[in-house]
Design a protein around this motif. Sequence first.
Motif, short mmCIF file in Angstrom:
data_model
loop_
_atom_site.label_atom_id
_atom_site.label_comp_id
_atom_site.label_asym_id
_atom_site.label_seq_id
_atom_site.Cartn_x
_atom_site.Cartn_y
_atom_site.Cartn_z
N ARG A 1 -0.12 1.75 9.20
CA ARG A 1 0.51 0.94 8.16
C ARG A 1 0.46 -0.53 8.57
NH1 ARG A 1 3.33 4.09 4.44
NH2 ARG A 1 3.99 6.15 5.14
N GLN B 1 5.60 0.46 -0.71
CA GLN B 1 5.34 0.54 0.71
C GLN B 1 5.91 -0.68 1.45
OE1 GLN B 1 1.51 1.39 3.53
NE2 GLN B 1 1.29 -0.30 2.12
N ASP B 2 5.71 -1.87 0.88
CA ASP B 2 6.20 -3.10 1.51
C ASP B 2 7.72 -3.09 1.64
OD1 ASP B 2 3.58 -3.96 1.66
OD2 ASP B 2 3.73 -5.35 -0.04
N ASN C 1 -1.19 1.19 -8.69
CA ASN C 1 -1.62 0.74 -7.37
C ASN C 1 -0.76 -0.42 -6.86
OD1 ASN C 1 -3.66 2.59 -6.99
ND2 ASN C 1 -5.31 1.22 -7.64
N ARG C 2 -0.45 -1.34 -7.77
CA ARG C 2 0.39 -2.47 -7.38
C ARG C 2 1.79 -2.01 -6.98
NH1 ARG C 2 1.66 -8.06 -10.81
NH2 ARG C 2 3.14 -8.92 -9.29
N ARG D 1 2.66 0.97 -5.90
CA ARG D 1 2.58 1.68 -4.62
C ARG D 1 2.64 0.70 -3.46
NH1 ARG D 1 -2.62 5.51 -6.07
NH2 ARG D 1 -1.61 6.80 -7.67
N LYS D 2 1.88 -0.38 -3.57
CA LYS D 2 1.88 -1.39 -2.50
C LYS D 2 3.26 -2.01 -2.35
CE LYS D 2 -0.13 -5.75 -0.98
NZ LYS D 2 1.20 -6.30 -0.67
N GLU D 3 3.90 -2.35 -3.47
CA GLU D 3 5.21 -2.98 -3.40
C GLU D 3 6.26 -2.01 -2.84
OE1 GLU D 3 5.91 -4.56 -7.31
OE2 GLU D 3 4.64 -6.31 -6.95
N TYR E 1 -1.32 7.85 0.55
CA TYR E 1 -1.12 6.40 0.69
C TYR E 1 0.31 6.08 1.14
CZ TYR E 1 -0.75 1.45 -0.55
OH TYR E 1 -0.52 0.10 -0.51
N HIS F 1 -3.77 0.14 2.67
CA HIS F 1 -4.30 -0.69 1.60
C HIS F 1 -5.10 0.17 0.63
CE1 HIS F 1 -3.09 -4.23 3.87
NE2 HIS F 1 -3.64 -3.65 4.93
#
Length: 264
Positions: free
Chosen positions: A222, A175-176, A168-169, A171-173, A197, A225
């Motif tokens: 976007r 995306q960022d 999950n972390r 994926r967020k990074e 996601y 989250h």
Amino acid sequence: MSLQLKNVGKRFEDSGHETLTGIDLEIEKGEFVCVVGKSGCGKSTLLNLIAGLEKPTEGEILLNGKPVTGPGADRVVMFQEHALFPWLNVIQNVKFGMEIAGVPKEEQEEKAMKYLRMMQLEDYADYAVHQLSGGMRQRVALARAFTLDSEILLMDEPFSALDKQTSNRLRKELQDIWMQTGKTIFFITHSVEEAVYLGDRVVVMSAEKGNIQDVISIDLERPRHVYDERFMTGSHREQPFKRRNRIYHLYFVGGNSWISDESF
């Protein structure tokens, strides 16, 4: 940048089995396209064809109007394994591809630190690989991939071996960093939750026919989250799609999401 697959097929001579047939797909610059499907449906084979690691037996693949005939610096691949060199430290691993490409040393240092900062790894630049967790090693590999400034980044289930919290972390990074760079990404995954996601579009592969069953646009705002109400435990939303006389259901239930129809 434009990547075009025109009636692409792949048959392996030893088995005679047609892994892929009639693949037609176009990816524009800056798109994040995810591919989902059952094991054995040809997802990784499709990525290998785009990377130039395999050659199609039918059709053609064009990048910026030029045929893909083999591997090239315009296509960088990130696999499930981090493929870091244990005798190099973190920043040396990040710089490795740039050194091979002949990038000036000052630029190597600048770009390596830029992407290590994006991955929140700047304090680990001098660490040995064995001192890092599995998730941190994948973040180093991701930083290395972005430093190469390829036309497209091809990712083959890069987070599949990680635990849920770590994936999950990452994926967020991812995306960022994608939102900051506008990199074109072609992403293979077994997780529809992950595809929804991350992706602008989700390509659904058919296991039975080895072709594209459908391409679904994801219109969620976007940045997305992981703990959005559409992904959180306790939420439940079903969004039906009708494509080619099939009804697909995009579910968000109990922290998971998936696409289903009678054959997927």
